[in-house]
Design a protein around this motif. Sequence first.
Motif, short mmCIF file in Angstrom:
data_model
loop_
_atom_site.label_atom_id
_atom_site.label_comp_id
_atom_site.label_asym_id
_atom_site.label_seq_id
_atom_site.Cartn_x
_atom_site.Cartn_y
_atom_site.Cartn_z
N ARG A 9 0.67 -1.24 -0.41
CA ARG A 9 -0.72 -0.48 -0.16
C ARG A 9 0.76 1.22 0.39
N GLN A 10 0.87 2.13 -1.16
CA GLN A 10 1.30 3.85 -1.12
C GLN A 10 2.31 3.17 -0.74
N GLY A 11 2.91 2.53 -2.00
CA GLY A 11 4.71 2.22 -1.75
C GLY A 11 5.70 1.56 -1.12
N LYS A 12 4.80 0.64 0.39
CA LYS A 12 5.43 0.66 1.23
C LYS A 12 4.36 -1.42 1.09
N MET A 13 5.73 -1.99 1.97
CA MET A 13 5.73 -3.67 1.61
C MET A 13 4.33 -3.63 3.33
N LEU A 14 3.32 -4.39 3.03
CA LEU A 14 2.70 -4.66 4.53
C LEU A 14 2.58 -6.23 5.24
N GLY A 15 2.85 -6.91 4.33
CA GLY A 15 3.41 -8.50 4.95
C GLY A 15 3.07 -9.27 3.47
N THR A 16 3.87 -10.84 4.47
CA THR A 16 3.65 -11.68 3.34
C THR A 16 2.74 -12.75 3.61
N TYR A 17 1.51 -13.68 3.66
CA TYR A 17 1.01 -14.31 4.08
C TYR A 17 0.31 -15.37 3.61
N GLU A 18 0.42 -16.63 3.97
CA GLU A 18 -0.31 -17.66 3.87
C GLU A 18 -1.29 -17.58 3.12
N THR A 19 -1.82 -17.74 1.79
CA THR A 19 -2.89 -17.54 1.72
C THR A 19 -4.04 -18.87 2.91
N LYS A 20 -3.93 -19.58 2.87
CA LYS A 20 -4.09 -20.75 3.73
C LYS A 20 -4.57 -20.07 4.86
N ASP A 21 -4.28 -19.00 5.60
CA ASP A 21 -4.14 -18.56 6.79
C ASP A 21 -4.75 -17.09 6.46
N VAL A 22 -4.89 -16.25 5.47
CA VAL A 22 -6.13 -15.67 5.90
C VAL A 22 -7.54 -15.29 4.60
N ASN A 23 -8.75 -14.46 4.93
CA ASN A 23 -9.99 -15.00 4.01
C ASN A 23 -9.51 -13.62 3.23
N GLU A 24 -10.10 -13.68 3.05
CA GLU A 24 -10.96 -12.81 1.27
C GLU A 24 -10.91 -10.99 2.73
N GLN A 25 -11.54 -10.77 3.63
CA GLN A 25 -12.05 -9.74 4.56
C GLN A 25 -10.53 -9.16 5.03
N GLN A 26 -9.57 -10.39 5.78
CA GLN A 26 -8.48 -9.49 6.27
C GLN A 26 -7.22 -8.70 5.06
N ILE A 27 -7.63 -9.88 3.85
CA ILE A 27 -6.81 -9.14 2.99
C ILE A 27 -7.40 -8.09 2.53
N SER A 28 -8.87 -7.59 1.87
CA SER A 28 -8.99 -6.51 1.95
C SER A 28 -8.91 -5.28 2.97
N ALA A 29 -8.96 -5.90 4.06
CA ALA A 29 -8.62 -4.81 4.85
C ALA A 29 -7.40 -4.13 5.03
N LEU A 30 -6.48 -5.43 4.71
CA LEU A 30 -4.94 -4.56 4.66
C LEU A 30 -5.19 -3.80 3.48
N MET A 31 -5.25 -4.02 2.07
CA MET A 31 -4.81 -3.16 0.54
C MET A 31 -6.25 -2.00 1.21
N MET A 32 -6.75 -1.70 1.77
CA MET A 32 -7.83 -0.50 1.76
C MET A 32 -7.05 0.30 2.94
N GLY A 33 -6.42 -0.09 3.99
CA GLY A 33 -5.81 0.44 5.14
C GLY A 33 -7.21 1.26 5.79
N LYS A 34 -6.28 2.10 6.80
CA LYS A 34 -7.24 2.81 7.64
C LYS A 34 -8.20 4.11 7.15
N SER A 35 -9.17 4.02 7.29
CA SER A 35 -9.10 5.23 6.95
C SER A 35 -9.01 6.60 8.21
N ILE A 36 -9.13 7.65 6.93
CA ILE A 36 -8.68 8.70 7.95
C ILE A 36 -9.74 9.72 7.86
N SER A 37 -9.81 10.51 9.01
CA SER A 37 -10.58 11.03 9.49
C SER A 37 -10.69 12.59 8.56
N LEU A 38 -11.36 12.76 8.42
CA LEU A 38 -11.87 14.02 7.60
C LEU A 38 -13.46 14.40 7.74
#
Lengths: 300, 353, 513
Positions: free
Chosen positions: C217-246
Amino acid sequence: MQFTIPMLHSAITIMTPLLLASMGGLFTELSGMLNIALEGLLLMGAFCSIIFSYYTASMILGTLLGIVCTMILSAILASVTLNLKANVFITGLAVNLFASGMTVVLSFALFANKGVVVFDNIPPLPLLGTPELAKIPILGDIFIGHSAFVYLSWLLLALCYFVLYRTPFGFRIRATGLHPEALSSLGMRPNRYRFASFLISGFTCGLGGALLTLNLGAFVPNITAGKGWIALVVIFLGNKKPIGLLIAAFIFGLADAFSNYAQGALNIPSDFILAIPYIFTLLAMIGSSIYANKKGAIES
Amino acid sequence: MSEKRNPTSKNAFPTLKESIGSLLIVLIALSGVIILSFLLSKTPSKTLRYFFLGPLQNAYYFGNMLNGAIPLIFGGLGISLAMRSGNFNLGGEGQIYSGALATTLFALYLAPLGVVGAILALFIGAFVAGGLAGLSGYLRMKWDTSELITSFLISNAVVLVVNYLIAGPFMDPSTSLIATRKIPESFRLPVLLPPSSLSTALFFALVAVIIVHIYLYKTKSGYQLRMTGLNSRFAKYGGINTRKFIVLPMFLSGFLYGLGGGFAIYGTYFSSIKEFSAGMGWNGLAVALIAKNKPSMVIPAALFFSYIEAGARSAMLHSDVTFEIAAIVQSIVFFLISSEVLFTLFEKKRRYS
Amino acid sequence: MELAVEMRNITKTYPENNLRANDGIDFSLRKGEILCLAGENGAGKTTLMKVLYGLESHEKGTIRIRGNQENISSPLVANRLGIGMVHQHFMLVEDFTVAQNVVMGIEPRKYGIAYDLKKAVSLVNEAIAHHHFSIEADMLVRNLTVGQKQQVEIIKMLYRDVDILILDEPTTVLTELEIEALFSSLKQLAKRGKSLILITHKLKEIIAISDRVVVMRQGKMLGTYETKDVNEQQISALMMGKSISLSIKHAKRTDESQPVIECKKITVLRQGQERPLLKDLNFTAYSGEILGFAGVSGNGLGVLEAVLGGFIPVFDGKILHDGNDITNIGTAQLRRQGLAYVPSDRLQIGSSLKASVQENIIVGESRSFRKNGFIDQRQVTKHTNDLLEKYSTKGTAQMPIGTMSGGNIQKVILAREIERYQDYIVFSEPTWGLDIASSQFVYEQMASLRDKGAAVILISSNLDEILTISDRIIVLYRGTRVASFVGDEARNLSKEEIGEYMLGIRKQGASHV
């Protein structure tokens, strides 16, 4: 129609420099560069060939040296265009201007004559063919009894086809024009193939130019008189195919030969007949772009 | 032609940088003259003196030099307009020639109308030339046919047809020249600097420069033309009818060439002589390239071009070199300009400093 | 386990915009695995792979291939090291046959110089058969479907004995069936010991095919995961990142809200691609409301932008503006009828970099700025300076806009479009590449337009943006509308939830739409 046969015979002579120049131009065109320098290269070839023939007293050596000079000029053109990323159009114009100036300046410096320079020690080009062959009705009259350049141009045309469609080099040249990134994504350099195309242009224009002057035994300023430009048109009219070049060059050669005849015998102005191939090419270009446009309209 | 430059490498003073570059090109070209003179001439100093000073030595040479610049100014303006809009016009030769012939013929026909007839004939000539160039624009707009090739093809055919018309139906049998009849005395422009052939056509050329400059920079249409040439996607996005700015600039380009041909008749030649304009179209293109398509720069570029030719002509008459060294010098200028070698040299230095 | 590729601390900055595309990335690929490189647009995935393939240089970091440190300076070097890449845009010569494309550069020869065309066909047919692909070597590439062209690209790499294969977004243009076929081929390859990297942001595909997944995300590496250990929701959350509050106030649609732009069942087609770019899309943009379109790139957002901007015609359906039919009338007409539009490509479309700021401001301006028929330069300059001040933009009216920073260019575009808007305005990716302060500025402008009664259409692949300021949200997936949220529903939506719709994990029932 007894005029037809001599007319066809002279059409073949007239078309040969066009055919040669357009062959080299075909390589640059296929590699994606509009080579408008054909005119200048042809002129350079014409001048240098006869000069060297005169000094070496050998037409073969002279022609070869003429070709070398033309290739040097085309190499300069290529390296400025490709390495310095210049507009090929402007550098092409520069070559044309340079050749038109340089040939006259040198002719003046060497022979103190900026008009027609006649070279006495240059014999007329030998015409090839045996009497037996020449006796073949019609065909013999048309195709036999030309200079070696004419037959050489046909051989080169076959070679041109072979190189473009039967060698890896030819495929890469064509790929350079069609999709250069396809080459560079595989680690090849499109500019190398463009450079080679320019050199080939230099070679064929040198040869074509040599025919112009050696055939005459003299150098006339601006002897090419737009033949290089016509060669460019021949490429478009010939649909960028070797066999197309032959047909298109013949059309121009025939128009030229016919115009001489028509002027006198039929009272049709020769200029009109000379204009026809251009209009023909124009219509062909419009037609092909309408076709491409219709196809594109469906796709987008 | 696209000159895509990195936006971040833009100089805040592009004009300063460009003028230094142009100055260098002129210097290199002129040193080319010096080298050529030493190589080719037995009396190089005499050759150089006549080359550089010849065009300025008397009214005859000076006037003819200025006169030679007039068609180049018109052609340079025409090409600049086309290039500014992103179009190429390679048909200058045919446009200037056909414009001149049309003007001559209508001037003969409209002679009874006096000044009105002269103006009318001039504009008819310009419209003929404009129409030829506009046709190429139309073909590009309609079917995306390369205007570069079609303008060239049309021009080649037109030159032949004009040749025929001059040598055939409209030839004046009373002279030994292959030429049309001469236009009436009343249509000829006054000579400015006798004995040279410089006429008041020069003023019209300068007016044309001002008009084209105003058109490009002060009118909405000129603005839209420039925007289309700079970035046609942006122009389209902004609501500019980009199709119009394929046809219109090509038409105007030919129109100016046609005017150049017409003024050459009114001011210098007085009749259409066979192939009298040969080379003028190409030189107009060269002038526009040297001027970088800026109308105001077309004047010095045209003067530079005709100065070289006049210098070469004078050196030829008074020394032992031939006129064609002009073409060599001009081609050196071309090479230098096209490669922008000098400009990039500056840019690189700046970037690494 | 043996590593095929090991990249350490890779850093790459694009000098043009000073964007750090890769910031100290550590990346490894095991032999024989299928690894997915996941992340949003602009996360730096493609850049990292271009570095590996020798198409981009990098400032810092080392690359080891099968344990040996290498300097990969060109694709030729990469090929020699057994690395191949299948680009998102095909590198194929359409007028050549499959075989001619595949062997280009390493053509079989006869008699030393001649191209052995027959042998090329037979060699390529062998390769095709060996890998169970469905094309024939003597077919002309022009006549192939998109899926088949992709097979040619893959064969082209396999023919070069590549054992590390990078595929950049390979499924974007494929149909479901073609994707299935591709995946089974890729699994076959992995079984034979080839190591594969897929650049993708499609969660389903990550789960379906990969052994491991790397998230950026944004030029940085967030991590490497064994696919069997993660689900779609978790990957999605990682990809999207935390919300900024505006904090942007939301508006409710009232009785006074009027429909401004209505799209009725619009469909956009392109030949050579079986799937329509947009299919039967219905929506209405109301006055006094920000309507947000969310989606992952390649799912129709860009096409919707082009349709609203008048750049591409719709094949079917109707677009109405205040009840008037404006379908396929072209950009110039749309502008005349009140289109205000901030395009996503602000450097190529939204501005003309070599033109001055004021020339950029007055494009297509309805006010004439004319005095006696000429453009009144003083008035134009004054207008431009007023706008620069009003939108707190640093710069002068006469400078070329290309010399400004990206944020300031965007402000000039905003100023121009906001000043000219009549009743609706389209924003596409309005804050892409901008810093927080500039983004905040853009949001405030959008909110104030909305409060003045404008119908604001926001097209954005940035979820934070969509969730922060939209009053209503429509989610596009593969060219169709898969979900829509109004009012409180939109406000309380979590990123994870909407991300699942965007990535095609979930779909609202027909009743909801």
